[in-house]
Design an enzyme around this catalytic site. Structure first.
Site, short mmCIF file in Angstrom:
data_model
loop_
_atom_site.label_atom_id
_atom_site.label_comp_id
_atom_site.label_asym_id
_atom_site.label_seq_id
_atom_site.Cartn_x
_atom_site.Cartn_y
_atom_site.Cartn_z
N LYS A 151 -7.17 2.96 -3.10
CA LYS A 151 -7.57 2.78 -1.65
C LYS A 151 -8.06 4.31 -1.07
O LYS A 151 -7.21 5.01 -1.51
CB LYS A 151 -6.42 2.36 -0.78
CG LYS A 151 -6.76 2.10 0.77
CD LYS A 151 -5.15 1.57 1.16
CE LYS A 151 -5.16 2.01 2.86
NZ LYS A 151 -4.18 1.29 3.53
N ASP A 187 0.82 -1.17 -0.02
CA ASP A 187 0.08 0.09 0.16
C ASP A 187 0.80 1.16 -0.07
O ASP A 187 1.67 1.39 0.96
CB ASP A 187 -0.85 0.06 1.24
CG ASP A 187 -1.98 -0.98 1.18
OD1 ASP A 187 -1.60 -2.29 0.73
OD2 ASP A 187 -2.98 -0.81 1.80
N LYS A 224 -10.42 -0.57 -2.11
CA LYS A 224 -10.16 -0.70 -0.75
C LYS A 224 -10.56 0.67 0.16
O LYS A 224 -10.22 1.55 -0.19
CB LYS A 224 -8.75 -1.09 -0.58
CG LYS A 224 -8.45 -1.27 1.27
CD LYS A 224 -6.82 -1.84 1.42
CE LYS A 224 -6.56 -1.80 2.82
NZ LYS A 224 -5.22 -2.24 2.92
#
Length: 292
Positions: free
Chosen positions: A201, A138, A237
């Site tokens: 995300k 990430d 996400k």
């Protein structure tokens, strides 16, 4: 007009705040129909179980990972979480401790949570984490570059990090709480999608406000449009502030309504959380245990 401006100009996702809010309200008003045990089980299995504390250590991360190992024995009828998410320097600890199948090793890297360091440092951080066992990384989009409309350097940096990950998946964090409006979230989504992101995300959960349902709707609409143009599926996400099962169900409903059931799987839908795992588990088991 350069290729980045062309990609942004070609996007047709609505960004009127009124339209976005109305579409989200329509979905969320009907979301209670998904408050079922089956959906809660799916949501639990979609969690990136996260520990990102200044107090994290090799011992604490190993113990955290062991709880995931134990879960398979203690709850064999419930599918385990999707991933364990830690700082990049703990990837090897998770790898050596984790002994259950189907749980990925995720890390935050690349100057998390601000993305304010040298590109070479970010690339090295990512590469070292993958070498130590990370299967998902990430990384945070550089918001400063985004606000300066320095799209070429921004996307080049993301692509360079992606290429240093080898086979690991890259989740690009947009930090939507810093972007403030739907138009900016749309632009950031498109840039991330065209920078080889495997997921986009919402948030780090560290500096700015976390996930919002409105941001999720815009991001999912961008993912859908990108898929229609390229045939490439990119995951979504939600992270930062998703604490209750009812909130998680609303994100499930947005993904289901905007992207469809194809996206309701381990490879394309995640929720980044820590305390959420316990509250959803309580919904499934009917007990108030604090397992994690």
């Amino acid at each position: 007009m350069d290729k980045y401006q062309e990609a942004l100009a070609a996007g047709t996702v609505p960004t009127s705040e009124e339209v976005v809010k109305a579409e989200v309200k329509k979905i969320c008003d009907a979301a209670s129909q998904y408050e079922t045990e089956d959906v809660y089980r799916f949501l639990f299995s979609s969690i990136d179980l996260t520990t990102l504390s200044s107090e994290d250590s090799q011992r604490s991360v190993a113990a955290f990972t062991q709880r995931v190992n134990d879960f398979d024995n203690d709850h064999p009828d419930i599918k385990n979480v999707a991933a364990i998410c830690v700082y990049s320097n703990f990837a090897e600890v998770v790898k050596t401790t984790l002994d259950v199948d189907g749980v990925d090793i995720a890390v935050v890297a690349g100057g998390f949570p601000s993305s304010q360091t040298f590109t070479a440092v970010k690339v090295t951080d990512v590469s070292l984490a993958v070498a130590d066992g990370a299967t998902e990384v990430d990384v945070v989009m550089n918001i400063g570059m985004f606000l300066d409309e320095n799209y070429e350097d921004l996307t080049d940096e993301l692509i360079e990090m992606k290429h240093s990950m080898r086979d690991a998946k890259m989740k690009v964090i947009l930090e939507t709480g810093a972007l403030l409006n739907a138009e900016a979230i749309k632009k950031a989504s498109i840039l991330a999608l065209y920078s080889e992101a495997d997921f986009i995300k919402t948030s780090t959960g560290k500096i700015y406000p976390g996930a919002s349902l409105e941001a999720a709707w815009v991001m999912c609409k961008c993912i859908k449009e990108y898929y229609q143009k390229t045939g490439r599926k990119v995951g979504f996400k939600a992270a930062g502030g998703v604490r209750t099962p009812e909130e998680a169900v609303k994100y499930y409903a947005i993904v289901k309504h905007v992207l469809g059931d194809e996206w309701l799987c381990h490879d394309l839908f995640r929720i980044g959380a820590s305390s959420l795992a316990n509250t959803i588990l309580a919904k499934i088991t009917g007990t108030d245990e604090k397992y994690f």
